[in-house]
Write a protein that holds these residues in place. Structure first.
Motif, PDB file in Angstrom:
ATOM      1  N   TYR A  84      24.487 -26.231 -41.509  1.00  0.00           N
ATOM      2  CA  TYR A  84      24.754 -25.661 -40.199  1.00  0.00           C
ATOM      3  C   TYR A  84      26.121 -26.137 -39.748  1.00  0.00           C
ATOM      4  O   TYR A  84      26.313 -27.294 -39.424  1.00  0.00           O
ATOM      5  CB  TYR A  84      23.675 -26.058 -39.206  1.00  0.00           C
ATOM      6  N   LEU A  90       6.462 -36.424 -37.157  1.00  0.00           N
ATOM      7  CA  LEU A  90       6.697 -36.688 -38.564  1.00  0.00           C
ATOM      8  C   LEU A  90       7.983 -35.990 -39.004  1.00  0.00           C
ATOM      9  O   LEU A  90       8.083 -34.759 -38.961  1.00  0.00           O
ATOM     10  CB  LEU A  90       5.516 -36.154 -39.384  1.00  0.00           C
ATOM     11  N   VAL A  91       8.963 -36.778 -39.418  1.00  0.00           N
ATOM     12  CA  VAL A  91      10.251 -36.202 -39.815  1.00  0.00           C
ATOM     13  C   VAL A  91      10.237 -35.911 -41.315  1.00  0.00           C
ATOM     14  O   VAL A  91      10.007 -36.795 -42.122  1.00  0.00           O
ATOM     15  CB  VAL A  91      11.411 -37.162 -39.486  1.00  0.00           C
ATOM     16  N   LEU A  92      10.454 -34.670 -41.680  1.00  0.00           N
ATOM     17  CA  LEU A  92      10.472 -34.293 -43.090  1.00  0.00           C
ATOM     18  C   LEU A  92      11.889 -34.064 -43.610  1.00  0.00           C
ATOM     19  O   LEU A  92      12.129 -34.106 -44.805  1.00  0.00           O
ATOM     20  CB  LEU A  92       9.661 -33.013 -43.295  1.00  0.00           C
ATOM     21  N   HIS A  93      12.813 -33.807 -42.697  1.00  0.00           N
ATOM     22  CA  HIS A  93      14.166 -33.500 -43.145  1.00  0.00           C
ATOM     23  C   HIS A  93      15.155 -33.801 -42.033  1.00  0.00           C
ATOM     24  O   HIS A  93      14.836 -33.671 -40.861  1.00  0.00           O
ATOM     25  CB  HIS A  93      14.268 -32.024 -43.541  1.00  0.00           C
ATOM     26  N   ARG A 132      25.809 -33.455 -38.750  1.00  0.00           N
ATOM     27  CA  ARG A 132      26.999 -32.628 -38.703  1.00  0.00           C
ATOM     28  C   ARG A 132      28.059 -33.382 -37.930  1.00  0.00           C
ATOM     29  O   ARG A 132      27.812 -33.819 -36.795  1.00  0.00           O
ATOM     30  CB  ARG A 132      26.631 -31.382 -37.909  1.00  0.00           C
ATOM     31  N   ARG A 144       8.129 -27.476 -38.134  1.00  0.00           N
ATOM     32  CA  ARG A 144       7.971 -26.450 -39.170  1.00  0.00           C
ATOM     33  C   ARG A 144       6.694 -25.670 -38.984  1.00  0.00           C
ATOM     34  O   ARG A 144       6.504 -24.620 -39.581  1.00  0.00           O
ATOM     35  CB  ARG A 144       7.941 -27.110 -40.559  1.00  0.00           C
ATOM     36  N   ARG A 201      28.259 -19.123 -36.334  1.00  0.00           N
ATOM     37  CA  ARG A 201      26.887 -18.630 -36.454  1.00  0.00           C
ATOM     38  C   ARG A 201      26.578 -18.148 -37.863  1.00  0.00           C
ATOM     39  O   ARG A 201      25.503 -17.618 -38.112  1.00  0.00           O
ATOM     40  CB  ARG A 201      26.656 -17.511 -35.455  1.00  0.00           C
ATOM     41  N   VAL A 231      12.394 -29.514 -29.846  1.00  0.00           N
ATOM     42  CA  VAL A 231      12.277 -30.529 -28.807  1.00  0.00           C
ATOM     43  C   VAL A 231      13.588 -31.301 -28.712  1.00  0.00           C
ATOM     44  O   VAL A 231      14.163 -31.674 -29.733  1.00  0.00           O
ATOM     45  CB  VAL A 231      11.137 -31.517 -29.168  1.00  0.00           C
ATOM     46  N   TYR A 269      22.607 -26.295 -33.291  1.00  0.00           N
ATOM     47  CA  TYR A 269      22.431 -25.589 -34.542  1.00  0.00           C
ATOM     48  C   TYR A 269      21.024 -25.813 -35.037  1.00  0.00           C
ATOM     49  O   TYR A 269      20.688 -26.900 -35.492  1.00  0.00           O
ATOM     50  CB  TYR A 269      23.474 -26.059 -35.556  1.00  0.00           C
ATOM     51  N   LEU A 270      20.205 -24.791 -34.940  1.00  0.00           N
ATOM     52  CA  LEU A 270      18.802 -24.934 -35.303  1.00  0.00           C
ATOM     53  C   LEU A 270      18.557 -24.252 -36.633  1.00  0.00           C
ATOM     54  O   LEU A 270      19.468 -24.086 -37.429  1.00  0.00           O
ATOM     55  CB  LEU A 270      17.925 -24.387 -34.172  1.00  0.00           C
ATOM     56  N   ARG A 271      17.331 -23.853 -36.928  1.00  0.00           N
ATOM     57  CA  ARG A 271      17.052 -23.394 -38.290  1.00  0.00           C
ATOM     58  C   ARG A 271      17.653 -22.049 -38.641  1.00  0.00           C
ATOM     59  O   ARG A 271      17.997 -21.812 -39.776  1.00  0.00           O
ATOM     60  CB  ARG A 271      15.570 -23.316 -38.624  1.00  0.00           C
ATOM     61  N   ASN A 272      17.696 -21.144 -37.714  1.00  0.00           N
ATOM     62  CA  ASN A 272      18.128 -19.802 -38.070  1.00  0.00           C
ATOM     63  C   ASN A 272      19.590 -19.579 -37.714  1.00  0.00           C
ATOM     64  O   ASN A 272      20.277 -20.450 -37.234  1.00  0.00           O
ATOM     65  CB  ASN A 272      17.232 -18.778 -37.397  1.00  0.00           C
ATOM     66  N   ARG A 273      20.034 -18.356 -37.943  1.00  0.00           N
ATOM     67  CA  ARG A 273      21.446 -18.101 -37.787  1.00  0.00           C
ATOM     68  C   ARG A 273      21.824 -17.794 -36.341  1.00  0.00           C
ATOM     69  O   ARG A 273      22.971 -17.484 -36.045  1.00  0.00           O
ATOM     70  CB  ARG A 273      21.860 -16.938 -38.694  1.00  0.00           C
ATOM     71  N   PHE A 280      14.697 -31.796 -32.647  1.00  0.00           N
ATOM     72  CA  PHE A 280      13.620 -31.793 -33.632  1.00  0.00           C
ATOM     73  C   PHE A 280      12.966 -30.420 -33.626  1.00  0.00           C
ATOM     74  O   PHE A 280      12.543 -29.934 -32.583  1.00  0.00           O
ATOM     75  CB  PHE A 280      12.581 -32.857 -33.269  1.00  0.00           C
ATOM     76  N   ARG A 304      22.773 -18.537 -32.560  1.00  0.00           N
ATOM     77  CA  ARG A 304      23.325 -19.620 -31.760  1.00  0.00           C
ATOM     78  C   ARG A 304      22.390 -20.003 -30.628  1.00  0.00           C
ATOM     79  O   ARG A 304      21.855 -19.130 -29.954  1.00  0.00           O
ATOM     80  CB  ARG A 304      24.600 -19.125 -31.092  1.00  0.00           C
ATOM     81  N   GLN A 352      26.276 -34.271 -34.394  1.00  0.00           N
ATOM     82  CA  GLN A 352      24.998 -33.650 -34.065  1.00  0.00           C
ATOM     83  C   GLN A 352      23.987 -33.956 -35.153  1.00  0.00           C
ATOM     84  O   GLN A 352      24.313 -33.932 -36.334  1.00  0.00           O
ATOM     85  CB  GLN A 352      25.158 -32.136 -33.925  1.00  0.00           C
ATOM     86  N   THR A 353      22.771 -34.228 -34.712  1.00  0.00           N
ATOM     87  CA  THR A 353      21.701 -34.541 -35.651  1.00  0.00           C
ATOM     88  C   THR A 353      20.545 -33.574 -35.441  1.00  0.00           C
ATOM     89  O   THR A 353      20.151 -33.312 -34.310  1.00  0.00           O
ATOM     90  CB  THR A 353      21.204 -35.983 -35.436  1.00  0.00           C
ATOM     91  N   ARG A 354      20.067 -33.061 -36.544  1.00  0.00           N
ATOM     92  CA  ARG A 354      19.016 -32.056 -36.524  1.00  0.00           C
ATOM     93  C   ARG A 354      17.854 -32.574 -37.360  1.00  0.00           C
ATOM     94  O   ARG A 354      18.049 -32.945 -38.519  1.00  0.00           O
ATOM     95  CB  ARG A 354      19.595 -30.828 -37.214  1.00  0.00           C
ATOM     96  N   LEU A 355      16.686 -32.648 -36.782  1.00  0.00           N
ATOM     97  CA  LEU A 355      15.514 -33.111 -37.526  1.00  0.00           C
ATOM     98  C   LEU A 355      14.521 -31.968 -37.655  1.00  0.00           C
ATOM     99  O   LEU A 355      14.417 -31.115 -36.776  1.00  0.00           O
ATOM    100  CB  LEU A 355      14.856 -34.284 -36.802  1.00  0.00           C
ATOM    101  N   GLU A 356      13.802 -31.985 -38.764  1.00  0.00           N
ATOM    102  CA  GLU A 356      12.765 -31.006 -38.985  1.00  0.00           C
ATOM    103  C   GLU A 356      11.512 -31.750 -39.407  1.00  0.00           C
ATOM    104  O   GLU A 356      11.605 -32.769 -40.097  1.00  0.00           O
ATOM    105  CB  GLU A 356      13.179 -30.084 -40.140  1.00  0.00           C
ATOM    106  N   GLY A 357      10.360 -31.248 -39.042  1.00  0.00           N
ATOM    107  CA  GLY A 357       9.126 -31.910 -39.460  1.00  0.00           C
ATOM    108  C   GLY A 357       7.929 -31.317 -38.759  1.00  0.00           C
ATOM    109  O   GLY A 357       7.902 -30.113 -38.505  1.00  0.00           O
ATOM    110  N   GLN A 379      19.496 -33.508 -40.957  1.00  0.00           N
ATOM    111  CA  GLN A 379      20.855 -33.073 -41.247  1.00  0.00           C
ATOM    112  C   GLN A 379      21.795 -33.618 -40.192  1.00  0.00           C
ATOM    113  O   GLN A 379      21.467 -33.649 -39.014  1.00  0.00           O
ATOM    114  CB  GLN A 379      20.939 -31.547 -41.273  1.00  0.00           C
TER     115      GLN A 379
END
Ligand SMILES: [Mn+2]
Ligand SMILES: [Mn+2]
Ligand SMILES: [Zn+2]
Ligand SMILES: [Zn+2]
Lengths: 145, 145
Positions: A74, A124-127, A131, B100, A78, B106, B74-78, B97, B80, B129-134, A129
């Motif tokens: 990311y 629960l953090v799985l991933h 930037r 999935r 866009r 959040v 910047y989240l999961r999709n394209r 965060f 903005r 910037q930090t982006r977490l997924e889970g 990133q």
DNA sequence: TACTTCTTGCAAATCATTTGCAAATAGATT
DNA sequence: AATCTATTTGCAAATGATTTGCAAGAAGTA
């Protein structure tokens, strides 16, 4: 498209039970040669001229994404960027640095990103990133002269 | 659109020497009420029905971005996402965060993100910037029952 | 080789965002 | 309060990135 890359591309497809088609091998070779994340358009341009349709490029990138062979990066705009996941750990990608001056994006393979502290309970953090934005070394030097 | 938000919106525009127009005030109120980053489309939907054109929504968000009143997330999709910058430090945004499972994002205002270590020499970091997924707490609980 | 299923190219559709332009308006000036 | 001028807005159309439908073409298997 070196022979070594072609080998690696075939291997990646095999490991994931995917058919080894010409477009897929070409696209993987493009990604193996890239030194920073690429847009679908960029992959399209770098593939042997006219040999792969743009729709196939996007479909293939989405397929590779589903199999976790590539990741999305990311960046500032866009547009989606794709890169091979082989420089990433399962739970985190290496950070990306984008220069505000020259616009280039650099993969920071060797950077160390400590874990996020003080998360809300039960998450629960799985991933992860990271930037970064700023001024790259080349541009800083340039501004001193 | 509370009176308090309207005050704050007017203040933000004043501080940046921007005209206090009805669309801008409405859009800022929407952002003040939001609890996570919104797309242009979402801002458009939340503004008083039919009172602001979609082109104006996008133009305004870009203006606010230029003045650093809002940030992009910047989240999961394209698509903005925009949010007010008032919960961010100048050199870093709070982490986001994305679950999935339920897809919700959040804002982690209270999380602590240590600096990235071992950057290449000469790089100046201006923003991070930090982006977490889970899996979010709600979804984890749900899966146990 | 023949078969079955997956994949591709092509054209058209879609989605998010941007742009051109004439009418409307904020804020300064009288 | 009325006038003035640069900005801003709404509307419609354009754009750029990505996705989809579908018939023809390959991959892997028997
Ligand atoms: Mn990278
Ligand atoms: Mn946030
Ligand atoms: Zn640079
Ligand atoms: Zn969830």
């Amino acid at each position: 498209m070196t022979d070594e890359h072609l080998q690696k591309a075939a291997q990646l497809l095999d490991e994931n039970g995917l058919r080894k088609t010409r477009p897929r091998l070409e696209i993987l070779c493009v990604l193996l040669e890239a030194d920073s994340p690429l847009t679908g358009e960029q992959v399209f341009e770098r593939v042997t001229a006219g040999s792969v349709d743009k729709a196939t490029v996007y479909r293939t990138l989405l397929l590779l994404l589903k199999h976790d062979i590539v990741h999305n990066a990311y960046l500032r705009n866009r547009i989606r960027h794709f890169e091979l996941a082989h420089h990433c750990k399962p739970d985190r990608c290496h950070p990306h640095f984008t220069c505000r001056d020259c616009g280039r994006t650099v993969c920071l393979y060797q950077a160390i990103v400590p874990d996020v502290q003080n998360l809300p309970a039960g998450f629960l953090v799985l991933h992860r990133q990271t930037r970064l934005e700023g001024i790259c070394a080349d541009c800083r030097v340039r501004h001193y002269s």
